[in-house]
Scaffold this active site. Sequence first.
Site, PDB file in Angstrom:
ATOM      1  N   GLU A 388       0.808  -1.224   0.000  1.00 24.62           N
ATOM      2  CA  GLU A 388       0.000   0.000   0.000  1.00 24.62           C
ATOM      3  C   GLU A 388       0.838   1.269   0.000  1.00 24.62           C
ATOM      4  O   GLU A 388       0.497   2.244  -0.690  1.00 24.62           O
ATOM      5  CB  GLU A 388      -0.943   0.007   1.209  1.00 24.62           C
ATOM      6  CG  GLU A 388      -2.045  -1.037   1.158  1.00 24.62           C
ATOM      7  CD  GLU A 388      -1.635  -2.357   1.790  1.00 24.62           C
ATOM      8  OE1 GLU A 388      -2.497  -3.244   1.920  1.00 24.62           O
ATOM      9  OE2 GLU A 388      -0.443  -2.506   2.147  1.00 24.62           O
ATOM     10  N   HIS A 458     -10.044  -4.424  11.339  1.00 29.82           N
ATOM     11  CA  HIS A 458     -10.309  -3.863  10.020  1.00 29.82           C
ATOM     12  C   HIS A 458     -11.276  -2.677  10.073  1.00 29.82           C
ATOM     13  O   HIS A 458     -11.755  -2.222   9.036  1.00 29.82           O
ATOM     14  CB  HIS A 458     -10.877  -4.940   9.093  1.00 29.82           C
ATOM     15  CG  HIS A 458      -9.866  -5.928   8.612  1.00 29.82           C
ATOM     16  ND1 HIS A 458      -9.012  -6.580   9.453  1.00 29.82           N
ATOM     17  CD2 HIS A 458      -9.569  -6.359   7.353  1.00 29.82           C
ATOM     18  CE1 HIS A 458      -8.232  -7.395   8.754  1.00 29.82           C
ATOM     19  NE2 HIS A 458      -8.542  -7.272   7.480  1.00 29.82           N
TER      20      HIS A 458
END
Length: 615
Positions: A388, A458
Amino acid sequence: MKPPSVATDSEEIATEELTLATIRCLAADLVQAYGGGHGGTPMGAAAIGVSLFRDVMRFNPRNPLWFNRDRFILTSKAAGHPEIEQEIGIEVTTGPLGQGIANSVGMAISAKQLAATYNKPGHDLFSSTIWCFTGDGCLQEGIGQEAISVAGHLALDSLVLIYDCNSITVDGTISSCFTEDIPMRFKAAGWNVIHAGRPETLATAALEIGFITTALESALGFGSRKANTGPAHGQALGVDEVAYVKSQFGMDPTQKFIIPPSVSRSFAHVSTKGAAAESEWNARKEAYAKAFPDEFAEWTRRISGELPEGWRDLLPTKENLPQAPQPTRKSSGIVVEALASRFPDFVAGSADLLESTFVSWNGMKEFQKPSSGLGDYTGRQIRYGIREHSMAAIASGLTAFWPQSAAGTSGLIPVVSTFFMFTLYMAPALRMAALQQLRTITVATHDSIGIGEDGPTHQPIALAAFFRALPGIRLFRPADAEETMGAWEEAIAGGVGPSVLCLSRQAVPLLAGTSRSKVSLGAYVVLNHPSGKDPDLTLIATGSEVSLAVDVAARLSSAPHSLAVRVVSMPSPSLFDAQPAPYRQSILRPQTSCLVVAIEAWSSYGWAKSLLLLG
């Protein structure tokens, strides 16, 4: 150290020794005058700089924005450095260590994709080489290795990375923390590696173009008694030490910022050579325009920063959007399918979540080395893998390769994607994109507790507050498919800098009161009390919570409560903050007796400003 032989200014062209001595003394003077900086590297790698900018790189000093120029990226800290000024040769500012390597990979991808798309047999119009200068610190950062891995996988032979392994960082020698075999790391990633030795003269600094990586060992702070120490890496040498350096190189210790005329003359041919190269390229460009008018017109539009004509008309109207509830990540996919499938401006990709983030489209081709059988260099879908941080910095390089218009647009719109929680890995690169006003679009799905089975790890409870606090980043959280269209319109053409689109995993209904045109206001009323009376209560909500707020309003408006309730959708607090005060007051608190409540499945941090607006 034995003082080098220094030529006198009576010679027409400066000797190699005088040229290098001048640059080294200039570096020492600049850092001393500024009171800090990184003078050690230009002193140690002066010969590399001369070799690149005088003899090797293709560019035109008379026109730094010549499109087919080579690009140079210095991937290191640069205190006081301007963010981006391509008109004077500053392609990007890399800031935190390692990001420049990823920026360079992005530029190399742009260069390869451009050439593969537009070059024709006998008409090789685009051929830029990307040169990146890096050091030990950049290769210790994880983003550096991520980018190295991407470049090796893609076989980006338009990229040359010069690794100055001087073995010194701020704390001193790297032997205390960094002892792996770096050239072997590059080889393992699929890079070609050559060793250039110690580049203290122009002869030893000669680079063999065509290799991807050059490893060299410079003496940090060459000429100083502090050479190869931590202080030479990141501090001014001191007045006495700068004088010592000048005496070592046969220069006058009492004079500052001196460039002998003979040194200037030794670079005079660079402008002539660059102008000739651009002139020759312009002739080829004219021939290309005649042979391939459609391709030339498309490229011309893109370098002007002009968006494709009629692109907004390709987005379905509200009446033509899916009427059944669906996740806003899926609604976002409607935009990607409509635009990326038609326009070469859009290059998309994800961090191993292509199917979850809906950034694919029918008939897409992947950007891959042709020999892989997975795609080719004309492809516009990039498999970033689980990287990322480098993905975000690569995106900045992708767009920075192209000219930047005053409106913040360029010829390439990078779209990257992951779960919103994992944008935390991207934050340093997104911050740098904001500083440089580079337009990138991050599709950040699974944006709340509605993600479900993956649990708290998450759930990005605090990330929105972080991104909203970063100047120059526009974060959107659309309520439904209609607002998703508006968020994309703003991200594409609404202003400069990066945008983050926070999108739901869970389905949300298409609301009657939403409007894509009002997303640009940041907040607006989506539901008024049917009586039209002044509200007793204003509910502000974002994203998937807007539909919940509408349901709550319906219950509170009926008996036994019978309150006048209205609902405000706030897809972008930063855009709302930019509106005139009367508008903001009319939306949140039209009269002082109105209670204001915010509903958002994230941290409450940052909402006090809106809730307490104007008393």
